[in-house]
Write a protein that holds these residues in place. Sequence first.
Motif, PDB file in Angstrom:
ATOM      1  N   PHE A  33       0.846  -1.191   0.000  1.00 49.30           N
ATOM      2  CA  PHE A  33       0.000   0.000   0.000  1.00 49.30           C
ATOM      3  C   PHE A  33       0.884   1.243   0.000  1.00 49.30           C
ATOM      4  O   PHE A  33       1.811   1.347   0.789  1.00 49.30           O
ATOM      5  CB  PHE A  33      -0.873  -0.028   1.260  1.00 49.30           C
ATOM      6  N   ASP A  34       0.621   2.178  -0.902  1.00 51.38           N
ATOM      7  CA  ASP A  34       1.414   3.408  -0.972  1.00 51.38           C
ATOM      8  C   ASP A  34       0.591   4.586  -0.461  1.00 51.38           C
ATOM      9  O   ASP A  34      -0.273   5.101  -1.169  1.00 51.38           O
ATOM     10  CB  ASP A  34       1.857   3.660  -2.416  1.00 51.38           C
ATOM     11  N   HIS A  39      -5.155   8.604  -0.264  1.00 50.83           N
ATOM     12  CA  HIS A  39      -5.447   9.297   0.984  1.00 50.83           C
ATOM     13  C   HIS A  39      -6.416   8.469   1.818  1.00 50.83           C
ATOM     14  O   HIS A  39      -7.460   8.060   1.331  1.00 50.83           O
ATOM     15  CB  HIS A  39      -6.051  10.672   0.709  1.00 50.83           C
ATOM     16  N   ILE A  40      -6.054   8.234   3.066  1.00 50.05           N
ATOM     17  CA  ILE A  40      -6.938   7.551   3.992  1.00 50.05           C
ATOM     18  C   ILE A  40      -7.224   8.528   5.125  1.00 50.05           C
ATOM     19  O   ILE A  40      -6.343   8.824   5.922  1.00 50.05           O
ATOM     20  CB  ILE A  40      -6.296   6.272   4.563  1.00 50.05           C
ATOM     21  N   ALA A  61       5.227   8.034   7.298  1.00 51.19           N
ATOM     22  CA  ALA A  61       6.554   7.922   7.923  1.00 51.19           C
ATOM     23  C   ALA A  61       6.986   6.462   8.019  1.00 51.19           C
ATOM     24  O   ALA A  61       8.129   6.125   7.686  1.00 51.19           O
ATOM     25  CB  ALA A  61       6.544   8.570   9.303  1.00 51.19           C
ATOM     26  N   VAL A  62       6.082   5.603   8.455  1.00 49.46           N
ATOM     27  CA  VAL A  62       6.413   4.175   8.556  1.00 49.46           C
ATOM     28  C   VAL A  62       6.682   3.596   7.170  1.00 49.46           C
ATOM     29  O   VAL A  62       7.628   2.824   6.974  1.00 49.46           O
ATOM     30  CB  VAL A  62       5.287   3.402   9.278  1.00 49.46           C
ATOM     31  N   HIS A  63       5.874   3.988   6.202  1.00 46.53           N
ATOM     32  CA  HIS A  63       6.090   3.522   4.825  1.00 46.53           C
ATOM     33  C   HIS A  63       7.475   3.949   4.327  1.00 46.53           C
ATOM     34  O   HIS A  63       8.200   3.169   3.704  1.00 46.53           O
ATOM     35  CB  HIS A  63       4.994   4.090   3.916  1.00 46.53           C
ATOM     36  N   VAL A 141      -0.305  12.460  -2.922  1.00 47.72           N
ATOM     37  CA  VAL A 141      -0.437  12.828  -4.328  1.00 47.72           C
ATOM     38  C   VAL A 141      -1.611  12.038  -4.886  1.00 47.72           C
ATOM     39  O   VAL A 141      -1.639  10.832  -4.802  1.00 47.72           O
ATOM     40  CB  VAL A 141       0.851  12.470  -5.121  1.00 47.72           C
ATOM     41  N   GLY A 142      -2.566  12.710  -5.391  1.00 45.65           N
ATOM     42  CA  GLY A 142      -3.725  12.002  -5.943  1.00 45.65           C
ATOM     43  C   GLY A 142      -4.939  12.907  -5.885  1.00 45.65           C
ATOM     44  O   GLY A 142      -4.897  14.037  -5.459  1.00 45.65           O
TER      45      GLY A 142
END
Length: 143
Positions: A33-34, A39-40, A61-63, A141-142
């Motif tokens: 998952f990016d 956006h969540i 940050a974790v990603h 971004v989206g």
Amino acid sequence: MLRAPARGPRRALLPLAIGIGGLAVAVGVQLVFDPFRTHIPLCVLNHLTGLECPGCGAIRAVHSLLAGDMLLALRNNALITIAIPLVAAGLLTWSVRRARGLRTDLMPTKPVLLGLVVIAVLFAVLRNLPAFWFLAPISYVGG
């Protein structure tokens, strides 16, 4: 007469094993998952007020950490990025002590807890001030 089961090293480490399993699931989700492209809306405070709470940007940050980008992780949420290795070290210490049958109190002292709350509140206030723009998370971004 019934006896309580012995608390050997295997049973003592059950919480650690559960934690590692949860961590593995979280890492798996983060790898596929990016959060920079999707956006969540998890933060109610941000959704209602537009203000950034201490946790905003934590998923990104974790990603970024899992992708090996420490600077991007710090840019998205410095508090979480710094807290992760500290919490990991604390849990490792707790696990070793528990496996050895030593006292395993996870609760910090009141002064330490108060200090952590002050740090989180200060971080939340600063990241919403224009002069500290670098503490606010990067937007996704989206569309």
